[in-house]
Every structure is written in structure tokens, then in C-alpha cells.
Write a protein that holds these residues in place. Structure first.
Motif, PDB file in Angstrom:
ATOM      1  N   ASP A  42       5.413  11.435  -4.866  1.00  0.00           N
ATOM      2  CA  ASP A  42       5.983  12.966  -4.785  1.00  0.00           C
ATOM      3  C   ASP A  42       6.733  12.984  -6.336  1.00  0.00           C
ATOM      4  OD1 ASP A  42       7.836  14.927  -4.217  1.00  0.00           O
ATOM      5  OD2 ASP A  42       8.933  13.787  -2.741  1.00  0.00           O
ATOM      6  N   ASN A  95       0.825  -1.075  -0.016  1.00  0.00           N
ATOM      7  CA  ASN A  95      -0.125  -0.054  -0.004  1.00  0.00           C
ATOM      8  C   ASN A  95       0.838   1.225   0.181  1.00  0.00           C
ATOM      9  OD1 ASN A  95      -2.481  -1.496   0.127  1.00  0.00           O
ATOM     10  ND2 ASN A  95      -2.209  -1.601   2.432  1.00  0.00           N
ATOM     11  N   LYS A 112      -1.527  10.550 -11.101  1.00  0.00           N
ATOM     12  CA  LYS A 112      -2.369  11.143 -10.148  1.00  0.00           C
ATOM     13  C   LYS A 112      -3.361  10.032  -9.793  1.00  0.00           C
ATOM     14  CE  LYS A 112      -2.229  15.767 -12.146  1.00  0.00           C
ATOM     15  NZ  LYS A 112      -3.108  16.741 -12.759  1.00  0.00           N
ATOM     16  N   ARG A 113      -3.591   8.878 -10.270  1.00  0.00           N
ATOM     17  CA  ARG A 113      -4.501   7.838  -9.775  1.00  0.00           C
ATOM     18  C   ARG A 113      -4.047   7.065  -8.503  1.00  0.00           C
ATOM     19  NH1 ARG A 113      -5.800   4.460 -14.910  1.00  0.00           N
ATOM     20  NH2 ARG A 113      -4.827   6.209 -16.291  1.00  0.00           N
ATOM     21  N   LEU A 114      -2.724   7.090  -8.496  1.00  0.00           N
ATOM     22  CA  LEU A 114      -2.079   6.719  -7.172  1.00  0.00           C
ATOM     23  C   LEU A 114      -2.132   7.372  -6.156  1.00  0.00           C
ATOM     24  CD1 LEU A 114       1.509   5.653  -8.877  1.00  0.00           C
ATOM     25  CD2 LEU A 114      -0.442   4.372  -8.834  1.00  0.00           C
ATOM     26  N   GLN A 115      -2.815   6.767  -5.097  1.00  0.00           N
ATOM     27  CA  GLN A 115      -3.133   7.528  -4.071  1.00  0.00           C
ATOM     28  C   GLN A 115      -2.687   6.820  -2.668  1.00  0.00           C
ATOM     29  OE1 GLN A 115      -7.481   8.003  -4.274  1.00  0.00           O
ATOM     30  NE2 GLN A 115      -7.387   9.782  -5.815  1.00  0.00           N
ATOM     31  N   LYS A 116      -2.760   7.492  -1.539  1.00  0.00           N
ATOM     32  CA  LYS A 116      -2.040   6.937  -0.304  1.00  0.00           C
ATOM     33  C   LYS A 116      -3.311   5.962   0.009  1.00  0.00           C
ATOM     34  CE  LYS A 116      -1.513   8.271   4.385  1.00  0.00           C
ATOM     35  NZ  LYS A 116      -1.643   9.433   5.564  1.00  0.00           N
ATOM     36  N   ASN A 174      -0.583  -1.447  -4.523  1.00  0.00           N
ATOM     37  CA  ASN A 174       0.005  -1.156  -5.914  1.00  0.00           C
ATOM     38  C   ASN A 174       1.060  -2.233  -6.107  1.00  0.00           C
ATOM     39  OD1 ASN A 174      -0.678   1.568  -7.436  1.00  0.00           O
ATOM     40  ND2 ASN A 174      -0.785   2.207  -5.222  1.00  0.00           N
ATOM     41  N   GLN A 224       2.040   7.201   1.058  1.00  0.00           N
ATOM     42  CA  GLN A 224       1.692   8.709   0.900  1.00  0.00           C
ATOM     43  C   GLN A 224       1.543   8.874  -0.525  1.00  0.00           C
ATOM     44  OE1 GLN A 224       5.482  10.443   2.454  1.00  0.00           O
ATOM     45  NE2 GLN A 224       6.252  10.499   0.320  1.00  0.00           N
ATOM     46  N   ASN A 225       0.880  10.049  -1.003  1.00  0.00           N
ATOM     47  CA  ASN A 225       0.721  10.307  -2.481  1.00  0.00           C
ATOM     48  C   ASN A 225       2.176  10.360  -3.088  1.00  0.00           C
ATOM     49  OD1 ASN A 225      -2.050  10.323  -2.268  1.00  0.00           O
ATOM     50  ND2 ASN A 225      -2.096  12.414  -1.910  1.00  0.00           N
ATOM     51  N   LYS A 239      -3.772   3.170  -1.208  1.00  0.00           N
ATOM     52  CA  LYS A 239      -4.265   1.975  -2.252  1.00  0.00           C
ATOM     53  C   LYS A 239      -2.986   1.249  -2.518  1.00  0.00           C
ATOM     54  CE  LYS A 239      -7.705   4.626  -4.471  1.00  0.00           C
ATOM     55  NZ  LYS A 239      -8.685   4.257  -5.258  1.00  0.00           N
ATOM     56  N   THR A 286       9.688  10.204  -9.970  1.00  0.00           N
ATOM     57  CA  THR A 286       8.699  10.378  -8.944  1.00  0.00           C
ATOM     58  C   THR A 286       9.097   9.437  -7.960  1.00  0.00           C
ATOM     59  OG1 THR A 286       7.079  10.552 -10.679  1.00  0.00           O
ATOM     60  CG2 THR A 286       6.218   9.520  -8.164  1.00  0.00           C
TER      61      THR A 286
END
Length: 108
Positions: A19, A13, A69-73, A77, A16-17, A75, A29
Motif C-alpha cells: 500500500d 508472506n 512493484k515486484r512485491l506481490q501478495k 519476503n 496483500q500487495n 510471496k 509504504t
């Protein structure tokens, strides 16, 4: 840098969003991914969980911004990247030592 013929698959998971940064060499990133395992003791039928391990991943030539932008804290992955090592200096028991630390660099 020491290079090994090994690939790592991390599934966890996002802590954080993403960077997103840039410099003269291009965009990159950073991702922070948390992993942990849950085990069952067959004798007692109880479950226990190992502590969370954090992984910091650098992604060079990152995915298009819309996908990042679809990757969020929080979620789940998956990251696949070659495993490399870099040398760093640290003080261990009062002595300066050179250590090899793992480094994951995903290249899209």
C-alpha cells in the motif's frame, strides 16, 4: 516514544500487495506480513502449525517503485527493522489504560 536497541527480522508472506502512500513528509509504504510456525512432535512424528500472526510494517523512504512493484501478495519476503514501542489508550476490563504496543518502522 520509547526506543530500544533491538532489531527484528521478519520472514513471512505478504498478505496483500504493498500500500503505497505519500504525504508532506514524503513517500511511505505499508506491508502486511503473515508469519506462522510448524512444529513436529518427536514422540508421535506428527506436525502441527501455530495460528497465523499478522504484522503491519511501515516503510519510510521506500525502495524504488520498480522494486516495490515486484512485491506481490502471497510471496515470501524478509523485513529487518528496529523495534520501537508507542503508547496507546485502550479500554481493558472497563478501565482506560495506557498500553505500549510494538511498532516496526523499516527505513529502507
Amino acid at each position: 516514544m520509547i526506543s530500544h536497541n533491538a532489531t527484528v527480522h521478519l520472514i513471512g508472506n505478504l498478505g496483500q500487495n504493498p500500500d503505497i502512500r505519500n504525504n508532506e513528509n514524503g513517500d511511505y509504504t505499508f506491508l502486511s506480513i503473515a508469519t506462522s510456525d510448524t512444529f513436529q512432535d518427536p514422540a508421535t512424528d506428527t506436525y502441527w502449525r501455530q495460528p497465523t500472526v499478522w504484522h503491519r510494517i511501515a516503510v519510510y523512504n521506500p525502495l524504488p517503485l520498480e522494486r516495490i512493484k515486484r512485491l506481490q501478495k502471497g510471496k515470501r519476503n524478509q523485513v529487518e527493522a528496529p523495534l520501537d514501542y508507542y503508547k496507546t489508550k485502550a479500554i481493558v476490563e472497563g478501565e482506560e489504560r495506557t498500553l505500549s504496543e510494538p511498532k516496526l518502522v523499516a527505513k529502507n
